[in-house]
Design a protein around this motif. Structure first.
Motif, mmCIF file in Angstrom:
data_model
loop_
_atom_site.group_PDB
_atom_site.id
_atom_site.type_symbol
_atom_site.label_atom_id
_atom_site.label_comp_id
_atom_site.label_asym_id
_atom_site.label_seq_id
_atom_site.Cartn_x
_atom_site.Cartn_y
_atom_site.Cartn_z
ATOM 1 N N THR A 8 58.014 74.626 22.512
ATOM 2 C CA THR A 8 57.597 75.752 21.956
ATOM 3 C C THR A 8 56.752 75.790 20.744
ATOM 4 O O THR A 8 55.535 76.534 20.492
ATOM 5 N N ILE A 9 57.145 74.765 19.925
ATOM 6 C CA ILE A 9 56.154 74.840 18.661
ATOM 7 C C ILE A 9 54.903 74.208 19.045
ATOM 8 O O ILE A 9 53.730 74.617 18.592
ATOM 9 N N LEU A 10 54.786 73.173 19.807
ATOM 10 C CA LEU A 10 53.525 72.462 20.488
ATOM 11 C C LEU A 10 52.728 73.512 21.105
ATOM 12 O O LEU A 10 51.413 73.678 20.939
ATOM 13 N N LEU A 11 53.330 74.587 21.856
ATOM 14 C CA LEU A 11 52.322 75.490 22.595
ATOM 15 C C LEU A 11 51.942 76.590 21.734
ATOM 16 O O LEU A 11 50.859 76.979 21.640
ATOM 17 N N ALA A 12 52.783 76.792 20.608
ATOM 18 C CA ALA A 12 52.348 77.820 19.707
ATOM 19 C C ALA A 12 51.281 77.350 18.807
ATOM 20 O O ALA A 12 50.199 77.920 18.096
ATOM 21 N N GLY A 13 51.359 76.007 18.404
ATOM 22 C CA GLY A 13 50.395 75.237 17.886
ATOM 23 C C GLY A 13 49.131 75.193 18.580
ATOM 24 O O GLY A 13 47.990 75.327 17.821
ATOM 25 N N THR A 14 49.299 75.110 19.822
ATOM 26 C CA THR A 14 47.779 74.832 20.670
ATOM 27 C C THR A 14 47.129 76.363 20.767
ATOM 28 O O THR A 14 46.058 76.516 20.295
ATOM 29 N N VAL A 15 48.027 77.666 20.662
ATOM 30 C CA VAL A 15 47.323 78.639 20.666
ATOM 31 C C VAL A 15 47.053 79.252 19.259
ATOM 32 O O VAL A 15 45.687 79.503 19.128
ATOM 33 N N GLY A 16 47.643 78.901 18.212
ATOM 34 C CA GLY A 16 47.348 79.120 16.838
ATOM 35 C C GLY A 16 45.904 78.263 16.512
ATOM 36 O O GLY A 16 44.979 79.073 15.942
ATOM 37 N N PHE A 17 45.880 77.011 16.766
ATOM 38 C CA PHE A 17 44.733 76.330 16.434
ATOM 39 C C PHE A 17 43.453 76.840 17.336
ATOM 40 O O PHE A 17 42.452 76.741 16.794
ATOM 41 N N LEU A 18 43.659 77.155 18.361
ATOM 42 C CA LEU A 18 42.704 77.537 19.239
ATOM 43 C C LEU A 18 42.000 79.064 18.518
ATOM 44 O O LEU A 18 40.975 79.485 18.898
ATOM 45 N N ILE A 19 42.964 79.857 18.370
ATOM 46 C CA ILE A 19 42.661 81.397 17.645
ATOM 47 C C ILE A 19 41.692 81.059 16.489
ATOM 48 O O ILE A 19 40.716 81.715 16.178
ATOM 49 N N VAL A 20 42.206 80.134 15.608
ATOM 50 C CA VAL A 20 41.377 79.779 14.291
ATOM 51 C C VAL A 20 40.436 79.239 14.829
ATOM 52 O O VAL A 20 39.216 79.437 13.998
ATOM 53 N N TRP A 21 40.033 78.317 15.530
ATOM 54 C CA TRP A 21 38.863 77.641 15.826
ATOM 55 C C TRP A 21 37.955 78.629 16.368
ATOM 56 O O TRP A 21 36.769 78.592 15.962
ATOM 57 N N VAL A 22 38.304 79.592 17.246
ATOM 58 C CA VAL A 22 37.365 80.763 17.629
ATOM 59 C C VAL A 22 36.840 81.255 16.432
ATOM 60 O O VAL A 22 35.585 81.738 16.237
ATOM 61 N N GLU A 24 36.744 80.393 13.254
ATOM 62 C CA GLU A 24 35.852 79.630 12.395
ATOM 63 C C GLU A 24 34.454 79.310 13.107
ATOM 64 O O GLU A 24 33.561 79.007 12.488
ATOM 65 N N PHE A 25 34.627 79.099 14.303
ATOM 66 C CA PHE A 25 33.425 78.852 15.267
ATOM 67 C C PHE A 25 32.215 79.719 14.999
ATOM 68 O O PHE A 25 31.085 79.622 14.864
ATOM 69 N N ARG A 26 32.705 81.215 15.014
ATOM 70 C CA ARG A 26 31.933 82.516 14.768
ATOM 71 C C ARG A 26 31.548 82.304 13.333
ATOM 72 O O ARG A 26 30.206 82.780 13.193
ATOM 73 N N ARG A 27 32.081 81.882 12.457
ATOM 74 C CA ARG A 27 31.590 81.776 11.002
ATOM 75 C C ARG A 27 30.653 80.615 10.636
ATOM 76 O O ARG A 27 29.773 81.023 9.909
ATOM 77 N N THR A 28 31.102 79.662 11.327
ATOM 78 C CA THR A 28 30.292 78.164 11.067
ATOM 79 C C THR A 28 29.787 77.713 12.431
ATOM 80 O O THR A 28 29.542 78.524 13.458
ATOM 81 N N THR A 29 29.231 76.463 12.348
ATOM 82 C CA THR A 29 28.768 75.638 13.546
ATOM 83 C C THR A 29 29.910 74.925 14.180
ATOM 84 O O THR A 29 30.941 74.957 13.631
ATOM 85 N N LEU A 30 29.728 74.577 15.307
ATOM 86 C CA LEU A 30 30.486 73.797 16.074
ATOM 87 C C LEU A 30 30.972 72.227 15.310
ATOM 88 O O LEU A 30 31.942 72.065 15.565
ATOM 89 N N PHE A 31 30.116 71.844 14.686
ATOM 90 C CA PHE A 31 30.092 70.685 13.943
ATOM 91 C C PHE A 31 31.143 70.694 12.962
ATOM 92 O O PHE A 31 32.050 70.037 12.566
ATOM 93 N N ASP A 32 31.217 72.034 12.326
ATOM 94 C CA ASP A 32 31.856 72.063 11.247
ATOM 95 C C ASP A 32 33.468 72.544 11.583
ATOM 96 O O ASP A 32 34.376 72.577 10.734
#
Length: 79
Positions: A8-22, A24-32
């Motif tokens: 459950t923790i790993l699945l929540a981490g996956t979703v959480g990091f994916l949302i934060v990545w999206v 952050e990606f909108r704010r910066t570049t893929l490289f960052d």
């Protein structure tokens, strides 16, 4: 820690990091922001590994129980 809680923790981490990545990606570049995507993929891979490992252990346990039932130990009567 129980396996269900770990998954459950790993699945929540996956979703959480994916949302934060999206976000952050909108704010910066893929490289960052690629490190957030990598963390999300890593959590997903550990989740899959944990799930497959537990299913293999359960399958082995069921096979061992099945073998135990098929081989019955009987006492021989001495004459």
């Amino acid at each position: 820690m129980s396996p269900k809680l770990t998954r459950t923790i790993l699945l929540a981490g996956t979703v959480g990091f994916l949302i934060v990545w999206v976000l952050e990606f909108r704010r910066t570049t893929l490289f960052d922001s690629y490190w957030l995507l990598l963390l999300s993929i890593t959590c997903l891979l550990f989740f899959q590994f944990s799930r497959l490992k537990s299913s293999l252990e359960l399958k082995k346990k069921l096979e061992d129980e099945e073998r135990g039932k098929s081989v019955k130990v009987t006492k021989t009567v001495k004459k």
